[in-house]
Design an enzyme around this catalytic site. Structure first.
Site, PDB file in Angstrom:
ATOM      1  N   GLU A 426       0.834  -1.197   0.000  1.00 37.41           N
ATOM      2  CA  GLU A 426       0.000   0.000   0.000  1.00 37.41           C
ATOM      3  C   GLU A 426       0.870   1.249   0.000  1.00 37.41           C
ATOM      4  O   GLU A 426       1.753   1.419   0.846  1.00 37.41           O
ATOM      5  CB  GLU A 426      -0.920   0.054   1.215  1.00 37.41           C
ATOM      6  CG  GLU A 426      -1.776   1.337   1.184  1.00 37.41           C
ATOM      7  CD  GLU A 426      -2.532   1.597   2.478  1.00 37.41           C
ATOM      8  OE1 GLU A 426      -2.399   0.807   3.421  1.00 37.41           O
ATOM      9  OE2 GLU A 426      -3.244   2.618   2.527  1.00 37.41           O
ATOM     10  N   ASP A 491       9.142   4.828  15.435  1.00 43.29           N
ATOM     11  CA  ASP A 491       9.023   6.272  15.230  1.00 43.29           C
ATOM     12  C   ASP A 491       9.342   6.963  16.551  1.00 43.29           C
ATOM     13  O   ASP A 491       8.657   6.735  17.558  1.00 43.29           O
ATOM     14  CB  ASP A 491       7.600   6.609  14.764  1.00 43.29           C
ATOM     15  CG  ASP A 491       7.396   8.105  14.522  1.00 43.29           C
ATOM     16  OD1 ASP A 491       6.239   8.522  14.355  1.00 43.29           O
ATOM     17  OD2 ASP A 491       8.392   8.856  14.525  1.00 43.29           O
ATOM     18  N   ASP A 493       9.563  10.604  18.053  1.00 45.50           N
ATOM     19  CA  ASP A 493       9.105  11.952  17.720  1.00 45.50           C
ATOM     20  C   ASP A 493       9.604  12.940  18.772  1.00 45.50           C
ATOM     21  O   ASP A 493       9.396  12.731  19.967  1.00 45.50           O
ATOM     22  CB  ASP A 493       7.578  11.971  17.657  1.00 45.50           C
ATOM     23  CG  ASP A 493       7.045  13.208  16.946  1.00 45.50           C
ATOM     24  OD1 ASP A 493       5.961  13.117  16.375  1.00 45.50           O
ATOM     25  OD2 ASP A 493       7.724  14.254  16.984  1.00 45.50           O
TER      26      ASP A 493
END
Length: 792
Positions: A426, A491, A493
């Protein structure tokens, strides 16, 4: 002082204890120490009084390699030119949170009349030495400041100190052709380079990927040695004089050849032509084989400093992947739902082997002036391009997007035929009109590349590989499309550090708070490799305010959500919301993984808390630290001491905290259980990585793709990276123009991709190494399966 001048040499000292020494004579680096160990060979007989070239260190070869030959102008110059036997000057020095830098200069007015007569060109050399805790970079920039072009060779003649030349292995040159100057023959390197006699070999067009010099094994079984990563230096020379040649060198001990090897990065196979007014640069980074982590470079080029957007953006961690709208203001979501007829797959070479001459003439829309006008009229073009963001997106995807390694990565196969890993992946796009397109998929790279240049997405997100093509989602019953696999991703952040960082907040990030990312990378990388055995880790700057890690090992790709959650739980230490004071709950005796992490974070705690973040300078900041202490009396005592002497050094205030806790335990041993490890827990809370769990634990979760383009991005290696100095698309365009002007295309010349002509090249090569590692595992698995089938 970080940089000090001592007699005829400059000494660089890093807070970690690493150091370097550079003599002004030849700007020769004669020492690089880290962790108390010397890595550079300097002969015991080296002459350091400026009467001849220094034997050892890193002498600078310029403008000729070896002895020049008539009728070339360098024929009258001494062996290896004059740079290594001229006196340079210390031009500049600086320091930041991660490195200490010294710059040295030499120009045509500083060389002797003899050399000036033999080589009558106006030039300027800038040599930069950048020292970090576990690495050192040497960068040479050559300017032609005259009105005549000149040819040159250059080389960083690096002597490495090794325990035993018989045990040294040089890895990374296998398969390359080389000129054996001892036998005057050309040969092909088969496997690792080992030294058994005199060696003087020139490997032309060696790849920029790390060359490893392995000379031992550490206690934990890891190889001991040095990585050599070069940029802009196309060739490698390997040299060891061995016994007979060593005996003939007056400034070299007869037995010293046992303890050295030269691995020299340079441009020596051919002369480089440098036009009047032009410049050239090359560099190498030397780093220890252990403890050296690279943040790959690969994501999201910042298109322009002038680009701005009123749209609010958020990371994918705040997006529900099953919804059709997002929380960051995107108005429309478009899902693919039509099936395309699938044609036979073609070989992909036509996508990547571009003819640069054709691109120069027909497909280079920014090339509006002749090369001679490049540095005068091009400024207007750059300004025009900086103001035209849609055009920048188009140019990036058309000319700088590294399509071939990108396809090879997502295809997870060693053939050019698209596999289901690619076709069922995707892709999701954010467009400039705030449209969000989900469930896109492509039958081959040609189709994807065409779509990128047509849509010019402002961001690309990658999702899972499904059992069917995501484009066909609406052609099957609900629930029939199932996520099969995806890389394990992490991830980190910077906004999750807002409660403790003081220099920035929100989406802003600077070199001061970037150290949080450096610590996070070191800890997560070590855990994934050492504790879980993963090998293929791609670290990427997220393009805005943090870093991503893509784990490409097959075992990681195939993990279930429950297995992913187990790994995240293993790594997770910081738990609790912004209103919770103490977010760390650790046992008295740390797990070996946490003990390893504790050693890492202790290296950075003082720099972050005492210096870059100034946590102990202002009450509003130190109160957050005091909130971690569970004993109110101890907390009040420390607060009073700090308020009474607010200007005391942060290290002294930290000492006050430790003393107060120690005294409280002495006065009341019952408090030992709750207070003993508070300083340790504070260090963890202020430095340990803060993971975004959702991104890692759901295989369907979207994450920004490497090499997408984004308004706030940069490319670099982690510890040397300055997020405020983001490269731009106009910068790449300028670099491409300069390269094309200096290297006119010819029919028999090398066919380079446009990204290979710019500073993007080194970063893509890091990405390519990641892909090659995965492909090696795939090939080995196929061979193993084929071998098993033959057994029957």
């Amino acid at each position: 002082m970080p940089v000090s001048q001592q007699s005829d040499k400059t000494v660089l000292t890093h807070p970690s204890g690493s150091s370097a020494e550079v003599y002004l004579y030849g700007a020769t680096l004669t020492s690089w120490k880290s962790a108390g160990k010397e890595h550079i060979f300097l002969s015991e007989k080296a002459i350091l009084d400026g009467s001849k070239a220094i034997r050892g260190g890193i002498p600078l070869v310029f403008p000729v390699f070896g002895k020049g030959k008539a009728p070339h102008v360098t024929a009258s110059l001494p062996q290896h030119g004059f740079a290594r036997i001229s006196r340079w000057k210390l031009a500049n020095s600086s320091e930041d949170a991660h490195s200490v830098t010294a710059q040295f200069g030499l120009d045509h007015t500083m060389i002797s009349d003899e050399y000036r007569k033999a080589w009558p060109y106006d030039f300027s050399l800038i040599y930069t030495v950048k020292l970090s805790a576990e690495s050192i970079e040497t960068h040479l920039k050559i300017h032609n400041v005259g009105d005549k072009s000149f040819d040159f060779n250059t080389l960083l003649h690096t002597y490495f100190l090794i325990p035993d030349v018989h045990k040294v292995r040089v890895i990374g040159l296998s398969g390359l052709d080389y000129h054996d100057k001892v036998s005057s023959k050309f040969s092909k390197q088969e496997g690792e380079v080992v030294i058994r006699n005199e060696v003087d070999s020139v490997y032309a067009n060696a790849p920029s990927e790390n060359i490893q010099i392995q000379y031992g094994v550490q206690e934990q079984g890891a190889a001991e040695g040095i990585n050599v990563h070069k940029n802009g230096l196309g060739d490698i020379v390997v040299w060891n004089p061995w016994s007979e040649r060593a005996a003939g060198l007056a400034d070299f001990g007869d037995e010293e050849y046992h303890r050295m090897i030269c691995i020299e990065a340079g441009q020596v196979a051919e002369f480089i032509a440098l036009a009047a007014g032009a410049s050239w640069a090359g560099s190498q980074v030397l780093s220890l084989l252990t403890g050296s982590h690279h943040l790959v470079v690969t994501t999201c080029l910042h298109p322009s400093p002038a680009y701005s957007s009123t749209r609010t953006r958020s990371t994918m961690s705040g997006m529900d992947i099953d919804s059709t709208t997002t929380s960051d203001g995107i108005r429309a979501t478009v899902e693919a739902g039509q099936m395309d007829n699938q044609s036979a797959e073609d070989e992909l070479d036509h996508l990547f082997d571009l003819d640069d001459q054709e691109v120069f003439k027909g497909e280079n829309p920014w090339h509006r002036t002749a090369p001679a006008d490049l540095f005068t009229s091009k400024n207007a073009d750059m300004d025009d391009l900086s103001a035209d963001s849609p055009r920048q997106f188009m140019l990036f995807y058309r000319h700088f997007f590294p399509a071939k390694p990108y396809f090879q990565w997502l295809n997870y196969d060693t053939t050019p035929t698209p596999s289901k890993s690619f076709m069922n992946r995707e892709f999701s796009f954010h467009l400039s009109d705030e449209t969000f397109m989900r469930y896109q998929s492509y039958k081959n790279m040609d189709e994807l590349k065409s779509e990128l240049t047509r849509l010019c997405p402002t961001r690309i997100d990658l999702g899972a590989v499904y059992n069917i093509r995501p484009k066909d989602k609406n052609l099957v019953r609900a629930g029939a499309m199932v996520a099969v696999f995806k890389e394990m991703v992490f991830d980190i952040d910077m906004t999750d550090y807002d409660e403790i960082r003081t220099c920035c907040s929100g989406g802003d990030v600077c070199i001061k708070c970037w150290e949080f990312m450096t610590v996070a990378l070191k800890i997560i990388d070590a855990a994934l490799r050492d504790d879980f055995g993963f090998k293929h880790l791609l670290w990427v700057y997220s393009g805005r305010r943090g870093i991503h890690c893509w784990v490409g090992d097959e075992r990681a790709r195939m993990m279930t959500n429950e297995q992913r959650k187990a790994i995240v739980s293993y790594l997770e230490v910081i738990k609790g919301g912004a209103q919770q004071g103490k977010k760390v709950k650790l046992p008295n005796v740390l797990h070996p993984s946490l003990s390893r992490s504790y050693e890492i974070i202790q290296e950075h705690f003082r720099s972050l808390v005492f210096s870059s973040q100034d946590i102990l300078t202002q009450p509003e900041h130190w109160e957050k630290m005091l909130a971690i202490i569970p004993d109110e009396a101890v907390k009040a005592q420390i607060r009073e001491e700090w308020e009474n002497a607010p200007t005391r050094a942060p290290s002294q205030k930290w000492g006050d905290l430790q003393t107060a806790i120690g005294d409280a335990i002495s006065d009341s041993p019952k408090k030992k259980q709750i207070l003993e490890h508070i300083p340790r827990d504070i260090i963890f809370q202020y430095t340990y990585p803060r993971l975004d769990e959702k991104v890692s634990t759901d295989v369907r979760h979207l994450l920004k793709s490497p090499f997408c383009i984004h308004p706030k991005t940069a490319i670099e290696t982690c510890e040397e990276f300055d997020p405020s100095a983001a490269p731009t698309v106009p910068q790449l365009v300028k670099e491409l123009n300069e390269y094309d002007a200096e290297h006119p295309a010819t029919e028999d010349g090398p066919k380079l991709q446009d990204w290979q002509k710019t500073s993007l090249r080194g970063h893509v090569e890091v990405f390519e190494r990641f892909v090659k590692g995965i492909h090696k595992d795939i090939r080995d698995k196929k061979r193993g399966e084929a071998s098993k089938s033959l057994d029957f």
